[in-house]
Write a protein that holds these residues in place. Structure first.
Motif, short mmCIF file in Angstrom:
data_model
loop_
_atom_site.label_atom_id
_atom_site.label_comp_id
_atom_site.label_asym_id
_atom_site.label_seq_id
_atom_site.Cartn_x
_atom_site.Cartn_y
_atom_site.Cartn_z
N ARG A 13 62.65 40.37 70.38
CA ARG A 13 63.11 39.15 69.58
C ARG A 13 62.23 38.68 68.24
NH1 ARG A 13 68.24 38.86 70.28
NH2 ARG A 13 68.20 36.78 70.22
N GLY A 14 60.89 39.04 68.63
CA GLY A 14 60.08 38.64 67.43
C GLY A 14 58.62 38.62 67.85
N ILE A 15 57.82 38.07 67.05
CA ILE A 15 56.32 37.92 67.28
C ILE A 15 55.96 36.42 67.27
CG2 ILE A 15 54.07 38.48 66.50
CD1 ILE A 15 55.28 40.86 65.05
N TRP A 20 54.34 39.40 71.87
CA TRP A 20 55.79 39.73 71.38
C TRP A 20 56.75 39.05 72.25
CZ3 TRP A 20 55.91 46.03 70.70
CH2 TRP A 20 55.18 46.17 69.48
N SER A 21 57.86 38.54 71.83
CA SER A 21 58.96 37.90 72.52
C SER A 21 59.81 39.09 72.86
CB SER A 21 59.54 36.69 71.82
OG SER A 21 58.82 35.77 71.47
N GLU A 30 63.75 34.24 77.69
CA GLU A 30 62.67 35.25 76.94
C GLU A 30 61.31 35.17 77.53
OE1 GLU A 30 62.42 34.59 72.82
OE2 GLU A 30 64.75 35.04 72.39
N GLU A 32 56.89 36.39 76.97
CA GLU A 32 55.98 36.93 75.81
C GLU A 32 55.09 37.89 76.63
OE1 GLU A 32 53.83 33.62 74.65
OE2 GLU A 32 55.23 33.10 73.41
#
Length: 63
Positions: A13-15, A20-21, A30, A32
């Motif tokens: 999903r992103g940083i 990282w998610s 979510e 990490e």
């Protein structure tokens, strides 16, 4: 993506800072993960996650 530390497959999903998610393929919260513990999921892991998602949908879960 496979988080080997938690033994879970998730969608990237992103940083978020140094992490990282990832989000479960079947939906949910979510989490990490440390990038060193994340790798691309192999075909069997992806199939297992996709089957779990299909089963959740057949039970009426909102994804």
């Amino acid at each position: 993506m496979m988080d080997s530390h938690r033994d879970r497959v998730g969608e990237f999903r992103g940083i978020a800072g140094p992490y990282w998610s990832l989000r479960p393929v079947v939906g949910g919260t979510e989490w990490e993960a440390e990038p060193g513990h994340v790798r691309p999921a192999d075909p069997m892991e992806r199939m297992h996650a996709q089957t779990a998602r299909a089963n959740a949908r057949s039970r009426g879960a909102l994804l």
